[in-house]
Design an enzyme around this catalytic site. Structure first.
Site, short mmCIF file in Angstrom:
data_model
loop_
_atom_site.label_atom_id
_atom_site.label_comp_id
_atom_site.label_asym_id
_atom_site.label_seq_id
_atom_site.Cartn_x
_atom_site.Cartn_y
_atom_site.Cartn_z
N PHE A 155 86.66 -4.53 15.79
CA PHE A 155 85.91 -5.70 15.78
C PHE A 155 86.02 -6.26 14.40
CE2 PHE A 155 82.63 -2.65 14.64
CZ PHE A 155 82.37 -2.98 13.43
N LYS A 179 94.69 -5.98 23.91
CA LYS A 179 93.08 -5.92 24.45
C LYS A 179 92.44 -5.96 23.04
CE LYS A 179 90.14 -3.01 24.55
NZ LYS A 179 88.82 -3.85 24.17
N GLU A 182 86.02 -6.36 22.70
CA GLU A 182 85.11 -7.32 23.54
C GLU A 182 84.13 -7.88 22.48
OE1 GLU A 182 83.88 -2.85 24.12
OE2 GLU A 182 85.69 -4.28 23.84
N SER A 232 87.88 4.14 15.40
CA SER A 232 87.36 5.19 14.86
C SER A 232 88.14 6.27 15.12
CB SER A 232 85.95 5.30 15.31
OG SER A 232 86.13 5.78 16.90
N CYS A 287 87.87 0.06 7.30
CA CYS A 287 88.23 1.61 7.18
C CYS A 287 88.74 1.75 5.57
CB CYS A 287 89.53 1.89 8.24
SG CYS A 287 90.94 0.96 8.27
#
Length: 503
Positions: A155, A179, A182, A232, A287
């Site tokens: 995200f 993908k 969401e 993650s 990150c």
């Protein structure tokens, strides 16, 4: 389903060149600045993944045979369309993520740089030839695409991270299934529509939405040849292990705990600015965030007080309007609560809190997901906040007596994305660069994230795989080598039947 769905932004699948709006239940997409639901992201199933992969597989033969220069020309038109529509993309990015307009502009532009890099694919795909590897024998190595590739993105960078992946993949002749997260699917859709407008053939790029069912379907589908992932560390490990188990090539970027070393001779103004940007840029949701400042020796009395005061002045507020704050909201209410819980854990375990963002109030957007910029001082290695990736606007401060101890501390981390040092000493900078164990190093730079022409070079448990995203490693990841060894005879030479007939 949500009430008043007619006012929500559409969030379709893109399969085989068709935009499909499925009538299935989904998850809310929020505007973090206000807390409002702005879209409903459909949750796809394995059947949707199969349809997207089959469309990509059907498009692959013709796309592979498309000359690299023609692929590059489509990407060139795509880049021009992104430039023409950049402010629309920036505002979409800010609306669904919550970062400031300046940060969103950087998000989009860094993604565009990868497209710019991919435009050089005719040169990047050039192979190698050696004549007379043996007498009269030549050898050549070329690069060919893999087939259907897939990307699973997080995200925190709705534009940049997907653009790390598919421009290079499709430039190399692959087809792609994306993908997006969401939580932030809308900017990825807008960008894909620009690529469609640029003339990309149907099926070369496909988009499916969903959660774990969609991810697992991509990881196990026999026609998917390669997987790119950013997220993650626990999920990155799962992606790598599951994908490779099913015979796929995988590049899987995980989390991080990046250290910023503040030396006693550091320039106070510039190092403060660098640490503030590294720790609190994008509300710490990246990150490459400089989440731990290691104050060495006298920097405790020079840089640290200035850093604390600068942190207290950071203005938090809604980013979806013209008057911009210094920092926006975090992505969801649940994520805000997790960040607050980790701050509380740090205080309970003995950390001091000279800059406290827990009680921040934003009167013009009371339902937004806000956490103020926070410093936890005197953090110790055994504390929860020292070990876990907070992924929010929280800076840990640790104290070390010298550079050797600071490097030793950084090298104990099982992560390995980045580390930075602020110093005027060339000797200290060289020592740090040589000895610190991470893939991206900054010298008087708070966020040493690499540009598109270099690999995004995580080490240790920040990366699983052997070929990183971006740069030449990205081209290598999305291609496979074919080596041909050839010898040509003159007429009748080496022909046993011709030789026997002469006798």
């Amino acid at each position: 389903m949500f009430s008043n769905t007619s006012s929500l932004t559409e969030c379709p699948f893109y399969i085989g060149g068709e935009w499909l709006q499925p009538k299935v239940a989904g998850t809310p997409v929020f505007n973090p600045s206000t807390g409002d639901t702005i879209a409903e992201c459909p949750i796809g199933k394995a059947a949707d993944v199969n349809a997207a992969v089959e469309a990509a597989a059907a498009a692959f033969p013709a796309w592979m045979e498309t000359p690299p220069v023609e692929r590059a020309r489509i990407l060139g038109r795509f880049k021009m369309l992104m430039e023409e529509n950049i402010e629309d993309l920036v505002r979409s990015n800010t609306r669904e993520h919550g970062k400031t307009l300046v940060e969103s502009r950087g998000d989009v532009k860094r993604g565009m740089e990868v497209v710019e890099f991919a435009l050089g694919v005719p040169s990047l795909l050039m192979g190698e030839v050696l004549e007379n590897i043996a007498r009269g024998i030549d050898c050549e190595a070329i690069r060919q695409p893999l087939g259907v590739c897939a990307g699973i993105t997080p995200f925190n960078f709705p534009a940049m991270v997907p653009l790390w992946m598919y421009p290079i993949a499709i430039a190399c002749g692959n087809t792609f299934v994306l993908k997006p997260s969401e939580k932030v699917p809308l900017t990825a859709i807008k960008i894909a529509k620009l690529l469609e407008k640029a003339g990309l053939p149907k099926g070369v790029l496909n988009i499916v939405h969903g959660g774990r069912d969609v991810v697992d379907a991509l990881l196990t589908h026999p026609k998917v040849k390669a997987i790119s992932f950013v997220g993650s560390t626990p999920i990155a490990r799962y992606i790598y292990e599951t994908g490779t188990k099913h015979g796929k090539r995988v590049q899987s970027n995980g989390g991080a705990k990046n250290y910023v070393i503040l030396m006693p001779d550091a320039d106070v103004e510039n190092s403060t600015r660098g640490v503030i940007e590294a720790a609190f840029g994008c509300a710490g949701e990246r990150c490459m965030a400089g989440s731990t400042a290691v104050v060495v020796g006298g920097a405790e009395k020079t840089v640290l007080p200035t850093l604390i005061e600068a942190t207290k002045r950071i203005k938090v507020g809604p980013t979806d309007r013209e008057a911009q704050p210094d920092m926006g909201a975090v992505i969801t209410r649940q994520h805000r609560d997790r960040v607050l819980e980790l701050i509380e854990a740090g205080v309970k375990e003995g950390a001091k809190i000279p800059a406290d963002g827990r009680g921040v109030k934003v009167s013009e957007a009371p339902n937004g997901f806000y956490v103020g910029a926070t410093i936890l001082d005197h953090v110790q290695t055994g504390m929860t906040v020292a070990k876990e990736e907070i992924f929010g606007p929280v800076l840990n401060v640790m104290h070390m007596e010298d550079l050797d101890k600071a490097i030793e501390l950084a090298n104990k981390s099982f992560y390995g994305n980045g580390a930075s040092i602020f110093t005027r000493s060339g000797k200290a900078a060289r020592e740090f660069k040589h000895r610190v164990q991470c893939g991206m190093v900054g010298i008087n730079i708070g966020v040493p994230a690499s540009m598109a022409w270099f690999p995004f070079n995580g080490w240790n448990e920040s990366f699983f795989g052997d070929l990183h995203m971006q740069g030449r490693e990205g081209v290598q990841f999305f291609t496979q080598q074919k080596v041909t060894t050839s010898r040509w005879f003159s007429y009748g030479e080496g022909d046993i039947w011709h030789t026997e007939a002469k006798k």
